[in-house]
Design a protein around this motif. Structure first.
Motif, PDB file in Angstrom:
ATOM      1  N   PRO A 103     -72.544  33.270   1.981  1.00  9.73           N
ATOM      2  CA  PRO A 103     -73.223  31.975   2.025  1.00  9.73           C
ATOM      3  C   PRO A 103     -73.937  31.679   0.708  1.00  9.73           C
ATOM      4  CG  PRO A 103     -73.763  33.321   3.944  1.00  9.73           C
ATOM      5  CD  PRO A 103     -73.042  34.211   2.976  1.00  9.73           C
ATOM      6  N   VAL A 104     -74.402  30.455   0.566  1.00  3.79           N
ATOM      7  CA  VAL A 104     -75.122  30.083  -0.648  1.00  3.79           C
ATOM      8  C   VAL A 104     -76.423  30.869  -0.724  1.00  3.79           C
ATOM      9  CG1 VAL A 104     -74.128  27.782  -0.769  1.00  3.79           C
ATOM     10  CG2 VAL A 104     -76.209  28.148   0.557  1.00  3.79           C
ATOM     11  N   GLU A 105     -77.006  30.894  -1.895  1.00  2.00           N
ATOM     12  CA  GLU A 105     -78.116  31.798  -2.215  1.00  2.00           C
ATOM     13  C   GLU A 105     -79.234  31.865  -1.169  1.00  2.00           C
ATOM     14  OE1 GLU A 105     -81.732  31.878  -5.429  1.00  2.00           O
ATOM     15  OE2 GLU A 105     -79.746  31.297  -6.117  1.00  2.00           O
ATOM     16  N   PRO A 106     -79.853  30.761  -0.715  1.00  2.00           N
ATOM     17  CA  PRO A 106     -81.016  30.906   0.154  1.00  2.00           C
ATOM     18  C   PRO A 106     -80.715  31.618   1.466  1.00  2.00           C
ATOM     19  CG  PRO A 106     -80.855  28.672  -0.717  1.00  2.00           C
ATOM     20  CD  PRO A 106     -79.554  29.368  -1.025  1.00  2.00           C
ATOM     21  N   LEU A 107     -79.464  31.590   1.914  1.00  2.00           N
ATOM     22  CA  LEU A 107     -79.147  32.127   3.224  1.00  2.00           C
ATOM     23  C   LEU A 107     -79.021  33.644   3.245  1.00  2.00           C
ATOM     24  CD1 LEU A 107     -76.672  29.449   4.588  1.00  2.00           C
ATOM     25  CD2 LEU A 107     -79.144  29.600   4.834  1.00  2.00           C
ATOM     26  N   LEU A 108     -78.973  34.309   2.102  1.00  2.00           N
ATOM     27  CA  LEU A 108     -78.949  35.763   2.110  1.00  2.00           C
ATOM     28  C   LEU A 108     -80.351  36.360   2.176  1.00  2.00           C
ATOM     29  CD1 LEU A 108     -76.071  37.099  -0.162  1.00  2.00           C
ATOM     30  CD2 LEU A 108     -76.231  36.954   2.319  1.00  2.00           C
ATOM     31  N   VAL A 109     -81.390  35.575   1.921  1.00  2.00           N
ATOM     32  CA  VAL A 109     -82.740  36.046   2.182  1.00  2.00           C
ATOM     33  C   VAL A 109     -82.881  36.214   3.687  1.00  2.00           C
ATOM     34  CG1 VAL A 109     -85.187  35.463   2.114  1.00  2.00           C
ATOM     35  CG2 VAL A 109     -83.745  34.964   0.149  1.00  2.00           C
ATOM     36  N   ASN A 110     -83.326  37.381   4.114  1.00  2.00           N
ATOM     37  CA  ASN A 110     -83.497  37.707   5.527  1.00  2.00           C
ATOM     38  C   ASN A 110     -82.172  37.989   6.237  1.00  2.00           C
ATOM     39  OD1 ASN A 110     -85.482  38.280   7.442  1.00  2.00           O
ATOM     40  ND2 ASN A 110     -85.214  36.319   8.465  1.00  2.00           N
TER      41      ASN A 110
END
Length: 516
Positions: free
Chosen positions: A463-470
């Motif tokens: 997924p795009v960058e923000p979605l790999l946080v958590n």
């Protein structure tokens, strides 16, 4: 817990909030800031205050940069070392310089043991010591409601009844619109206080005797953290092994003859009654690691993570006796052996204080030889810091500062090698990593179940960058980072995405806590 941490200064974390009623002198309170110094327990407590303010409509600003002055500042202080006391007083003076018209509320351990110094640092500040910290939220509510203190507007607030203290979820820093770094891990306070009176430690005077939060309160905080999107919880307390569910019949030297609920029972209830994915305990005294806790931890895997933090403080029996610790080195070694037998591939971390009075060269060599024999995965290194009010300040044979620094440097080198060995042990294996942030080179970084730091390259289909946080990624570990030798590196082969309801606010750390 005492001494100057070599891994970092006592942490300072700023949480900036916006609220909306009335302030000092009938001025509206539109902005607020929380400045937090100290341990994970302090940070867990301040999240209760942060949540209380957020529920009243929070927009986030920075109260210390001078760009947007805060109308309300809460400073939570630390007294683990003399330097921590000084930093706490400095934080109050800085808050007043940056926010000259603000209501400033100062609380925490340093206030408890040195109230007069804070009254001198800012005569207009409202001081709430630890024995009355349960009334901090009442104080804040009164300020938001009508700009007056719950204590009637006096400069030093003395409010509420003693003992119960705040509970909640740790936030490592908040600021709207900034990149998320710590969105993943929630620190849940389950216990406060300590009556062990180790000879170097001021915390019993600062925090009082042991008392525990009810299991209903803890479970409520866990569920709140899960609703917010946290995938891992860390149970924390000042002396967490004394958890008693809110009631106990006391035995010899802090032991429990009977209790409403043990720590192991609390963990089992959390596992049975919530869908939490990952559970850790921040730090537990070695003598409190009993068969019941090990059985619960073994049965709860993989949700109960293979990571145990056992304070050691010294590997020399003479020093341990003079510290007032409740075990000798052989006892500690047996606990480590039992932990490793019960929890496969467990990562054992410890705390060590160097330079305690009477730690001569022979004692130091015995200590470091024992530390090597334990084969820690990580070590927090502290230099002994004399605290007025503790028994150790009266001891003869003080160790000079140059020797303390040399011993700390030797132990830090050993600790770095231990972390590197642990990272290298993952090479060729798969690790489940809870990702926290993205490095400048594009790799994602987080912690494996055993708390090893892992950096990994995302697959092209990620997924795009923000979605790999958590997100929790299954990582094929291929080596060790050439720059950070205690970090494993690999590639992500699958991803469990973050919960459908992500955390409500981005978090930005401005300091690193000491792991307790």
């Amino acid at each position: 817990m005492s001494g100057q941490p070599e891994v970092s200064d006592p942490p300072q974390v700023s949480v900036q909030l916006s609220v909306g009623n009335r302030a000092r002198g009938s001025r509206p309170i539109r902005t607020a800031a929380i400045v937090n110094l100290g341990c994970k327990v302090n940070q867990a407590e301040m999240e209760s205050a942060a949540r209380h303010l957020r529920e009243r409509g929070v927009g986030l600003v920075n109260g210390n940069d001078g760009a947007t002055p805060a109308d309300l500042v809460v400073v939570n202080t630390c007294t683990v070392t003399a330097e921590a006391d000084a930093k706490s007083r400095h934080a109050v003076r800085r808050a007043r310089r940056a926010n000259p018209g603000a209501e400033i509320v100062v609380t925490g351990c340093s206030v408890q043991v040195g109230r007069d110094a804070f009254a001198e640092a800012d005569p207009a500040a409202r001081l709430v010591d630890n024995r009355h910290k349960d009334q901090l939220l009442t104080e804040l509510e009164a300020l938001m409601r009508d700009g007056r203190s719950a204590a009637g507007g006096v400069g030093v607030a003395r409010v509420g009844a003693a003992l119960p203290t705040l509970s909640g979820v740790e936030i490592d820093g908040i600021d709207d619109g900034r990149a998320a770094v710590e969105r993943t891990r929630a620190f849940i306070k389950v216990q406060d206080g300590c009556s062990f009176f180790c000879t170097y430690c001021i915390i019993p005077a600062a925090r009082g005797a042991e008392r525990s939060l009810s299991p209903a309160t803890v479970l409520s905080d866990v569920r709140r953290a899960l609703r917010a999107g946290h995938r891992e919880i860390v149970l924390t307390g000042i002396n967490i092994g004394t958890y008693d569910g809110g009631w106990s019949k006391r035995g010899f030297r802090g032991a429990h003859v009977r209790s409403a609920l043990t720590l192991a029972g609390l963990v089992r209830r959390i596992l049975d009654e919530t869908d939490v994915e990952r559970v850790r305990i921040s730090s537990i005294e070695p003598q409190h690691v009993d068969d019941e806790l090990l059985r619960v931890w073994s049965d709860g895997a993989p949700r109960t993570l293979p990571h145990v933090h056992l304070p050691l403080q010294s590997g020399d029996d003479g020093v341990l006796r003079r510290m007032g610790r409740r075990y000798l080195s052989a006892d500690y070694a047996r606990v480590v052996e039992r932990v490793r037998a019960a929890i496969p591939r467990v990562s054992v971390h410890g705390d060590v204080i160097v330079g305690f009075p009477t730690e001569d060269e022979a004692a130091w060599r015995r200590s470091i030889d024992f530390i090597r024999s334990v084969d820690f995965a990580g070590i927090h290194v502290f230099r002994y810091s004399a605290r007025p009010g503790t028994a150790a300040v009266r001891m003869a044979d003080a160790v000079d500062e140059a020797t303390k620094k040399a011993r700390a440097a030797e132990l830090l080198a050993l600790a770095a090698a231990a972390r590197a060995r642990r990272a290298e042990s993952h090479v060729g294996e798969l690790a489940d990593v809870l990702f926290e942030s993205r490095l400048a080179d594009g790799r994602w970084v987080g912690h494996a179940a055993d708390y090893v730091s892992v950096a990994a390259t995302a697959p092209s289909t990620a997924p795009v960058e923000p979605l790999l946080v958590n997100a929790i990624g299954r990582v094929a570990v291929e080596g060790v980072d050439l720059v950070a030798g205690d970090r494993a590196v690999g590639r992500i082969i699958s991803v469990s995405p973050p919960p459908a309801r992500p955390l409500s606010l981005p978090l930005v750390p401005t300091g690193v806590a000491d792991g307790r």
